[in-house]
Design a protein around this motif. Structure first.
Motif, PDB file in Angstrom:
ATOM      1  N   MET A   1      84.403  68.225 -23.455  1.00  0.00           N
ATOM      2  CA  MET A   1      83.502  67.499 -24.312  1.00  0.00           C
ATOM      3  C   MET A   1      83.985  67.587 -25.756  1.00  0.00           C
ATOM      4  SD  MET A   1      79.473  67.676 -24.242  1.00  0.00           S
ATOM      5  CE  MET A   1      78.595  66.460 -25.107  1.00  0.00           C
ATOM      6  N   ARG A   2      83.932  66.473 -26.437  1.00  0.00           N
ATOM      7  CA  ARG A   2      84.384  66.420 -27.828  1.00  0.00           C
ATOM      8  C   ARG A   2      83.550  67.373 -28.679  1.00  0.00           C
ATOM      9  NH1 ARG A   2      85.701  61.129 -31.396  1.00  0.00           N
ATOM     10  NH2 ARG A   2      87.264  60.952 -29.788  1.00  0.00           N
ATOM     11  N   GLN A   3      84.245  68.168 -29.492  1.00  0.00           N
ATOM     12  CA  GLN A   3      83.570  69.119 -30.367  1.00  0.00           C
ATOM     13  C   GLN A   3      84.058  68.926 -31.796  1.00  0.00           C
ATOM     14  OE1 GLN A   3      84.380  72.973 -28.706  1.00  0.00           O
ATOM     15  NE2 GLN A   3      82.811  72.753 -27.145  1.00  0.00           N
ATOM     16  N   TYR A   4      83.141  69.137 -32.727  1.00  0.00           N
ATOM     17  CA  TYR A   4      83.448  69.035 -34.147  1.00  0.00           C
ATOM     18  C   TYR A   4      83.378  70.428 -34.744  1.00  0.00           C
ATOM     19  CZ  TYR A   4      82.605  64.120 -33.225  1.00  0.00           C
ATOM     20  OH  TYR A   4      82.667  62.856 -32.710  1.00  0.00           O
ATOM     21  N   HIS A   5      84.356  70.760 -35.578  1.00  0.00           N
ATOM     22  CA  HIS A   5      84.449  72.086 -36.186  1.00  0.00           C
ATOM     23  C   HIS A   5      84.515  71.944 -37.706  1.00  0.00           C
ATOM     24  CE1 HIS A   5      85.626  73.435 -32.118  1.00  0.00           C
ATOM     25  NE2 HIS A   5      86.346  72.321 -32.107  1.00  0.00           N
ATOM     26  N   GLY A   6      83.876  72.845 -38.420  1.00  0.00           N
ATOM     27  CA  GLY A   6      83.959  72.888 -39.868  1.00  0.00           C
ATOM     28  C   GLY A   6      82.949  72.035 -40.606  1.00  0.00           C
ATOM     29  N   LEU A   7      82.002  71.454 -39.914  1.00  0.00           N
ATOM     30  CA  LEU A   7      81.003  70.613 -40.573  1.00  0.00           C
ATOM     31  C   LEU A   7      80.131  71.397 -41.552  1.00  0.00           C
ATOM     32  CD1 LEU A   7      79.826  68.222 -37.748  1.00  0.00           C
ATOM     33  CD2 LEU A   7      80.826  67.584 -39.929  1.00  0.00           C
ATOM     34  N   GLU A   8      79.796  72.615 -41.190  1.00  0.00           N
ATOM     35  CA  GLU A   8      78.946  73.431 -42.068  1.00  0.00           C
ATOM     36  C   GLU A   8      79.629  73.666 -43.405  1.00  0.00           C
ATOM     37  OE1 GLU A   8      80.076  74.732 -38.980  1.00  0.00           O
ATOM     38  OE2 GLU A   8      78.417  73.720 -37.977  1.00  0.00           O
ATOM     39  N   THR A   9      80.930  73.928 -43.363  1.00  0.00           N
ATOM     40  CA  THR A   9      81.706  74.164 -44.580  1.00  0.00           C
ATOM     41  C   THR A   9      81.725  72.910 -45.454  1.00  0.00           C
ATOM     42  OG1 THR A   9      83.101  75.673 -43.320  1.00  0.00           O
ATOM     43  CG2 THR A   9      83.940  74.950 -45.452  1.00  0.00           C
ATOM     44  N   LEU A  10      81.925  71.754 -44.829  1.00  0.00           N
ATOM     45  CA  LEU A  10      81.936  70.503 -45.587  1.00  0.00           C
ATOM     46  C   LEU A  10      80.567  70.202 -46.188  1.00  0.00           C
ATOM     47  CD1 LEU A  10      84.103  68.128 -43.394  1.00  0.00           C
ATOM     48  CD2 LEU A  10      84.665  69.084 -45.623  1.00  0.00           C
ATOM     49  N   GLY A  91      92.019  68.482 -40.071  1.00  0.00           N
ATOM     50  CA  GLY A  91      92.221  68.323 -41.501  1.00  0.00           C
ATOM     51  C   GLY A  91      92.311  69.697 -42.123  1.00  0.00           C
ATOM     52  N   GLU A  92      91.975  69.768 -43.400  1.00  0.00           N
ATOM     53  CA  GLU A  92      92.014  71.051 -44.109  1.00  0.00           C
ATOM     54  C   GLU A  92      90.920  72.000 -43.601  1.00  0.00           C
ATOM     55  OE1 GLU A  92      91.560  72.338 -48.711  1.00  0.00           O
ATOM     56  OE2 GLU A  92      92.651  70.487 -48.280  1.00  0.00           O
ATOM     57  N   ARG A  93      89.691  71.487 -43.444  1.00  0.00           N
ATOM     58  CA  ARG A  93      88.566  72.320 -42.985  1.00  0.00           C
ATOM     59  C   ARG A  93      87.904  71.763 -41.738  1.00  0.00           C
ATOM     60  NH1 ARG A  93      85.570  72.083 -48.644  1.00  0.00           N
ATOM     61  NH2 ARG A  93      86.505  70.042 -48.483  1.00  0.00           N
ATOM     62  N   PHE A  94      87.971  70.472 -41.526  1.00  0.00           N
ATOM     63  CA  PHE A  94      87.298  69.791 -40.422  1.00  0.00           C
ATOM     64  C   PHE A  94      88.273  69.560 -39.272  1.00  0.00           C
ATOM     65  CE2 PHE A  94      86.161  65.716 -38.382  1.00  0.00           C
ATOM     66  CZ  PHE A  94      84.895  66.028 -37.929  1.00  0.00           C
TER      67      PHE A  94
END
Length: 136
Positions: A1-10, A91-94
């Protein structure tokens, strides 16, 4: 399943009330130098890099009406001894991770590699869309 990482930081980096437009602006900045790695596997635990894709010039865009980011990546296929199974767009954070396949009707995949020949040296091209409204 597609997961997104680093959203909280952004989101934490957004000044004031976070809106989709501000999030898009942060993501555009973060993904300016992004890379996509396509992985395969031999055996149980080995992750093998099959291809490294880079962002093509002038393809990272915010589609304001659809509220999504569009981007196109391209890069050489490095190995052909196993099939593509997973990907990581970073990317850098995401980052976005998930399952992939070069076959169009494979269940449980998050990304169909439409232009992936599987031959070493060929250029793989891939379009990505990141729908901002669907981000957790």
């Amino acid at each position: 399943m597609r997961q997104y990482h680093g959203l909280e930081t952004l989101r934490a980096a957004i000044a004031g009330r976070p809106t989709l437009a501000k999030l898009a602006e942060c993501l555009l900045d973060d993904l300016r130098e992004c890379r996509c790695t396509i992985f395969g596997s031999i055996g149980d635990d080995d992750r093998i890099v099959l291809a490294e894709l880079s962002l093509e010039a002038d393809t990272l865009l915010y589609e304001h009406f659809e509220q999504r980011l569009d981007l196109q990546m391209a890069g050489p296929i490095l190995r052909d001894d196993c099939v593509p199974l997973t990907f990581r767009l970073a990317g850098e954070r995401f980052a976005v991770t998930g399952r992939c396949s070069a076959l169009p009707h494979v269940c449980g995949r998050d990304l169909y590699l439409s232009r992936y020949s599987g031959r070493i040296g060929d250029i793989a091209r891939q379009r990505f869309q990141i729908p901002l409204k669907q981000l957790p």
